[in-house]
Design a protein around this motif. Structure first.
Motif, PDB file in Angstrom:
ATOM      1  N   PRO A  58      74.569  64.306  28.320  1.00 12.76           N
ATOM      2  CA  PRO A  58      74.351  64.995  29.448  1.00 12.76           C
ATOM      3  C   PRO A  58      72.592  64.603  30.927  1.00 12.76           C
ATOM      4  CG  PRO A  58      75.939  66.036  28.122  1.00 12.76           C
ATOM      5  CD  PRO A  58      75.227  65.103  27.043  1.00 12.76           C
ATOM      6  N   ASN A  59      72.435  64.865  30.053  1.00  7.74           N
ATOM      7  CA  ASN A  59      70.684  64.838  30.072  1.00  7.74           C
ATOM      8  C   ASN A  59      70.144  63.730  30.885  1.00  7.74           C
ATOM      9  OD1 ASN A  59      70.102  64.082  27.618  1.00  7.74           O
ATOM     10  ND2 ASN A  59      68.369  65.148  27.077  1.00  7.74           N
ATOM     11  N   GLN A  60      70.756  62.396  30.358  1.00  7.74           N
ATOM     12  CA  GLN A  60      70.341  60.715  30.773  1.00  7.74           C
ATOM     13  C   GLN A  60      71.349  60.211  31.222  1.00  7.74           C
ATOM     14  OE1 GLN A  60      69.183  58.892  26.448  1.00  7.74           O
ATOM     15  NE2 GLN A  60      69.022  60.932  26.351  1.00  7.74           N
ATOM     16  N   LEU A  61      70.435  59.702  32.481  1.00  9.40           N
ATOM     17  CA  LEU A  61      71.359  58.332  32.629  1.00  9.40           C
ATOM     18  C   LEU A  61      71.003  57.198  33.376  1.00  9.40           C
ATOM     19  CD1 LEU A  61      71.857  60.747  35.778  1.00  9.40           C
ATOM     20  CD2 LEU A  61      74.096  59.876  34.507  1.00  9.40           C
ATOM     21  N   LEU A  62      71.213  56.124  32.807  1.00 12.27           N
ATOM     22  CA  LEU A  62      70.622  55.126  32.470  1.00 12.27           C
ATOM     23  C   LEU A  62      71.670  53.876  34.389  1.00 12.27           C
ATOM     24  CD1 LEU A  62      69.846  52.380  32.010  1.00 12.27           C
ATOM     25  CD2 LEU A  62      72.502  51.756  30.651  1.00 12.27           C
ATOM     26  N   LYS A  63      71.016  53.201  34.922  1.00 15.64           N
ATOM     27  CA  LYS A  63      71.340  53.311  36.462  1.00 15.64           C
ATOM     28  C   LYS A  63      70.764  51.940  36.514  1.00 15.64           C
ATOM     29  CE  LYS A  63      69.326  57.188  37.600  1.00 15.64           C
ATOM     30  NZ  LYS A  63      68.724  58.423  38.652  1.00 15.64           N
ATOM     31  N   PHE A  64      71.540  50.632  37.688  1.00 11.62           N
ATOM     32  CA  PHE A  64      72.077  49.568  37.368  1.00 11.62           C
ATOM     33  C   PHE A  64      72.129  49.237  39.477  1.00 11.62           C
ATOM     34  CE2 PHE A  64      73.213  49.361  33.103  1.00 11.62           C
ATOM     35  CZ  PHE A  64      71.784  48.718  33.192  1.00 11.62           C
ATOM     36  N   GLU A  65      71.687  49.131  40.410  1.00  8.92           N
ATOM     37  CA  GLU A  65      71.736  48.790  41.469  1.00  8.92           C
ATOM     38  C   GLU A  65      70.861  48.098  42.535  1.00  8.92           C
ATOM     39  OE1 GLU A  65      68.984  52.505  43.574  1.00  8.92           O
ATOM     40  OE2 GLU A  65      69.919  53.080  41.792  1.00  8.92           O
ATOM     41  N   PHE A  66      72.250  48.111  43.786  1.00  7.94           N
ATOM     42  CA  PHE A  66      71.409  46.221  44.508  1.00  7.94           C
ATOM     43  C   PHE A  66      71.072  47.209  45.605  1.00  7.94           C
ATOM     44  CE2 PHE A  66      70.712  43.212  47.337  1.00  7.94           C
ATOM     45  CZ  PHE A  66      70.086  42.333  46.486  1.00  7.94           C
ATOM     46  N   VAL A  67      69.410  46.832  45.790  1.00 10.76           N
ATOM     47  CA  VAL A  67      69.568  47.462  47.336  1.00 10.76           C
ATOM     48  C   VAL A  67      69.723  46.614  49.098  1.00 10.76           C
ATOM     49  CG1 VAL A  67      68.471  49.068  49.108  1.00 10.76           C
ATOM     50  CG2 VAL A  67      68.232  49.843  46.355  1.00 10.76           C
ATOM     51  N   GLY A  68      70.270  46.413  49.792  1.00  9.73           N
ATOM     52  CA  GLY A  68      70.088  45.903  50.683  1.00  9.73           C
ATOM     53  C   GLY A  68      69.663  46.326  52.470  1.00  9.73           C
ATOM     54  N   GLY A  69      70.363  45.225  53.278  1.00 15.42           N
ATOM     55  CA  GLY A  69      70.270  45.443  54.749  1.00 15.42           C
ATOM     56  C   GLY A  69      68.909  45.502  55.033  1.00 15.42           C
ATOM     57  N   SER A  70      68.087  46.572  55.882  1.00 15.05           N
ATOM     58  CA  SER A  70      66.795  45.795  56.918  1.00 15.05           C
ATOM     59  C   SER A  70      65.912  46.571  56.490  1.00 15.05           C
ATOM     60  CB  SER A  70      67.103  45.455  58.413  1.00 15.05           C
ATOM     61  OG  SER A  70      67.782  46.624  58.463  1.00 15.05           O
ATOM     62  N   GLY A  71      64.284  46.692  56.725  1.00 13.92           N
ATOM     63  CA  GLY A  71      63.766  48.100  56.414  1.00 13.92           C
ATOM     64  C   GLY A  71      62.585  47.681  55.705  1.00 13.92           C
ATOM     65  N   GLU A  72      61.787  47.548  55.865  1.00 16.49           N
ATOM     66  CA  GLU A  72      60.838  47.483  54.321  1.00 16.49           C
ATOM     67  C   GLU A  72      59.719  48.763  54.107  1.00 16.49           C
ATOM     68  OE1 GLU A  72      60.763  45.184  52.352  1.00 16.49           O
ATOM     69  OE2 GLU A  72      61.929  44.527  52.953  1.00 16.49           O
ATOM     70  N   TYR A  73      59.490  49.573  53.267  1.00 21.51           N
ATOM     71  CA  TYR A  73      59.412  50.709  52.737  1.00 21.51           C
ATOM     72  C   TYR A  73      59.134  51.005  51.633  1.00 21.51           C
ATOM     73  CZ  TYR A  73      61.214  52.647  57.238  1.00 21.51           C
ATOM     74  OH  TYR A  73      61.941  53.320  58.074  1.00 21.51           O
ATOM     75  N   GLU A  74      57.319  50.828  51.638  1.00 22.74           N
ATOM     76  CA  GLU A  74      57.062  50.568  49.925  1.00 22.74           C
ATOM     77  C   GLU A  74      57.381  51.735  48.947  1.00 22.74           C
ATOM     78  OE1 GLU A  74      52.426  51.406  47.884  1.00 22.74           O
ATOM     79  OE2 GLU A  74      52.784  51.558  50.309  1.00 22.74           O
ATOM     80  N   ASP A  75      57.794  52.825  48.892  1.00 21.71           N
ATOM     81  CA  ASP A  75      58.428  54.094  47.943  1.00 21.71           C
ATOM     82  C   ASP A  75      59.892  53.362  48.020  1.00 21.71           C
ATOM     83  OD1 ASP A  75      58.905  54.797  50.833  1.00 21.71           O
ATOM     84  OD2 ASP A  75      58.754  56.332  49.888  1.00 21.71           O
ATOM     85  N   VAL A  76      61.144  52.973  48.891  1.00 25.22           N
ATOM     86  CA  VAL A  76      61.683  52.545  48.844  1.00 25.22           C
ATOM     87  C   VAL A  76      62.600  50.998  49.537  1.00 25.22           C
ATOM     88  CG1 VAL A  76      64.805  53.154  48.899  1.00 25.22           C
ATOM     89  CG2 VAL A  76      62.379  55.041  49.546  1.00 25.22           C
ATOM     90  N   PRO A  77      61.906  49.652  48.133  1.00 30.77           N
ATOM     91  CA  PRO A  77      61.615  48.704  48.719  1.00 30.77           C
ATOM     92  C   PRO A  77      63.522  48.453  47.982  1.00 30.77           C
ATOM     93  CG  PRO A  77      60.735  48.730  46.485  1.00 30.77           C
ATOM     94  CD  PRO A  77      61.213  50.505  47.183  1.00 30.77           C
ATOM     95  N   ARG A  78      63.286  47.275  49.308  1.00 29.55           N
ATOM     96  CA  ARG A  78      65.400  46.567  48.595  1.00 29.55           C
ATOM     97  C   ARG A  78      64.680  45.092  47.749  1.00 29.55           C
ATOM     98  NH1 ARG A  78      65.839  43.234  53.923  1.00 29.55           N
ATOM     99  NH2 ARG A  78      63.688  42.864  54.070  1.00 29.55           N
ATOM    100  N   GLY A  79      66.339  45.726  46.858  1.00 29.20           N
ATOM    101  CA  GLY A  79      66.148  44.530  45.698  1.00 29.20           C
ATOM    102  C   GLY A  79      66.679  45.120  44.564  1.00 29.20           C
ATOM    103  N   PHE A  80      66.704  44.242  43.516  1.00 29.82           N
ATOM    104  CA  PHE A  80      67.767  45.115  42.212  1.00 29.82           C
ATOM    105  C   PHE A  80      66.454  46.359  41.921  1.00 29.82           C
ATOM    106  CE2 PHE A  80      67.675  45.285  37.971  1.00 29.82           C
ATOM    107  CZ  PHE A  80      69.553  45.157  37.760  1.00 29.82           C
ATOM    108  N   VAL A  81      66.836  47.095  41.135  1.00 31.66           N
ATOM    109  CA  VAL A  81      66.032  48.107  40.477  1.00 31.66           C
ATOM    110  C   VAL A  81      67.390  48.962  38.763  1.00 31.66           C
ATOM    111  CG1 VAL A  81      65.376  50.270  40.510  1.00 31.66           C
ATOM    112  CG2 VAL A  81      65.449  48.777  42.334  1.00 31.66           C
ATOM    113  N   ALA A  82      66.837  48.415  37.898  1.00 36.01           N
ATOM    114  CA  ALA A  82      67.566  49.169  36.550  1.00 36.01           C
ATOM    115  C   ALA A  82      65.985  50.181  36.466  1.00 36.01           C
ATOM    116  CB  ALA A  82      67.276  48.125  35.615  1.00 36.01           C
ATOM    117  N   SER A  83      67.004  51.451  36.234  1.00 39.89           N
ATOM    118  CA  SER A  83      66.349  52.683  35.487  1.00 39.89           C
ATOM    119  C   SER A  83      66.816  53.285  34.640  1.00 39.89           C
ATOM    120  CB  SER A  83      65.818  53.760  36.959  1.00 39.89           C
ATOM    121  OG  SER A  83      65.659  54.709  36.917  1.00 39.89           O
TER     122      SER A  83
END
Length: 359
Positions: free
Chosen positions: A329-354
């Motif tokens: 209930p207090n733990q999340l494991l995340k896998f995601e891919f961010v695509g599209g346009s626009g470059e932002y240092e705090d929210v980069p495009r690409g693959f993230v595991a968290s």
């Protein structure tokens, strides 16, 4: 006769002295008794006071493989939360966050170059009555849903929608009146706030704002759903005005809508904002819509579409596809891919595991 009077006077003085001593002793015993009676009461009150404190927090770690930047393993934050609540009219909430305490990439190795302390929240709540409360201090700006529930263990994705980071301050120092009112089958929550002291520190590419004030109305159970398959259904309306902390900045007026709908295995959520200047010029716009579908065994399929239009920069249109596992209930494991346009240092495009945990 003289001898008798002398004896009587001597007895009288002795009686007076004994009575004085007796009264003094009784007074001393009374004070001691009162002190002994008061000591447990004071100690009990002190114990109750300290029992009102509760300590918790959260942390998260990311492994990022951006499309245009160096791959990185990073401890995002260590946040400590201290609250005080004894069931009285007064409550306290404080959150001190160590941002980016540790990072690793193959260029710089293990480093702490970007770490800093941030007082995320520090406020007191005072209950006026059943329908109204006052908050004083530093608190998360009550705009939409994501900004108020942005802690990694409470949100589905590791990446945050762009519009929730670029269009309004994440926190303000000031005052807020908030509460809840019943309306027919619904429950209306209201938040009215104003800034008293602008932020003194700029974190990264954060935009500093001033003269912030606004309000949010949230209508809960707006669809009047009932039954085992019915979940939360909320519609939020937002208004805000502010200036950017730069010379010659116009006053911006922000109008927004947010929603949350849960039904069967689905959860839908989103926020949309339009911004105008005081002169009626375009100030930008942005939105996102997100779905979470329960696959079973605490796995969820996440989809998000988002757009951001800023007058002084290029537009960004993005999509996010991912899977999230609720380990506990207090733990999340995340896998995601961010695509599209626009470059932002705090929210980069690409693959993230968290991985995120609340404690």
């Amino acid at each position: 006769m003289f001898f008798a009077e002398t004896v009587i006077m001597d007895q009288y003085h002795r009686f007076a002295m004994n009575r004085s001593a007796l009264l003094s002793s009784l007074l001393t015993l009374s004070v001691i008794s009162l002190c002994m009676l008061c000591k447990p009461v004071v100690a009990e009150e002190a114990d109750d006071f300290w029992r009102g404190f509760h300590l918790g927090g959260y942390t998260s770690m990311d492994a990022r493989l951006p499309r245009t930047e160096t791959s990185q393993l990073k401890l995002n934050q260590v946040s400590m939360i201290l609250t005080w609540d004894q069931g009285t009219r007064v409550k306290f909430f404080g959150e001190l966050e160590l941002e980016d305490p540790l990072a690793y990439d193959h260029h710089q190795g293990i480093n702490t170059k970007q770490s800093y302390l941030d007082l995320e929240r520090f406020y007191f709540d005072y209950n006026l009555n059943e329908k109204a409360n006052v908050r004083l201090g530093r608190f998360l700006t009550p705009v939409g849903r994501w900004n108020q529930l942005h802690a990694p263990p409470l949100v589905w994705t590791a990446s945050r929608p762009l519009v929730t980071t670029r269009f309004f301050p994440s926190s303000i120092n000031g005052a807020m009146l908030f509460g809840s009112l019943p309306i027919s089958h619904m429950d209306m929550e209201y938040q009215v706030y104003a800034e008293a002291l602008k932020d003194q520190r700029q974190d990264g590419d954060e935009i500093i704002h001033r003269e912030v004030k606004g309000a949010r109305l949230a209508f809960n159970n707006i669809l009047g759903l009932s039954g085992n398959n019915a979940g939360l259904n909320t519609l939020g309306l937002n208004v805000m005005s502010y200036q950017k902390d730069i010379h010659g900045s116009p006053t911006y007026h922000l109008y927004g809508l947010d929603f949350l709908l849960e039904f069967n295995r689905w959860e839908f959520s989103g926020e949309v904002y339009e911004r105008k200047t005081s002169g009626g010029d375009d100030g930008g716009s942005g939105a996102y819509v997100q779905s979470a579908y329960s696959l079973g065994s605490e796995w969820y399929w996440i989809t998000r579409l988002e757009t951001l239009h800023e007058v002084d920069s290029k537009n960004a249109d993005r999509w996010v596809l991912g899977m999230t596992k609720r380990v506990k209930p207090n733990q999340l494991l995340k896998f995601e891919f961010v695509g599209g346009s626009g470059e932002y240092e705090d929210v980069p495009r690409g693959f993230v595991a968290s991985f995120a945990v609340m404690f």
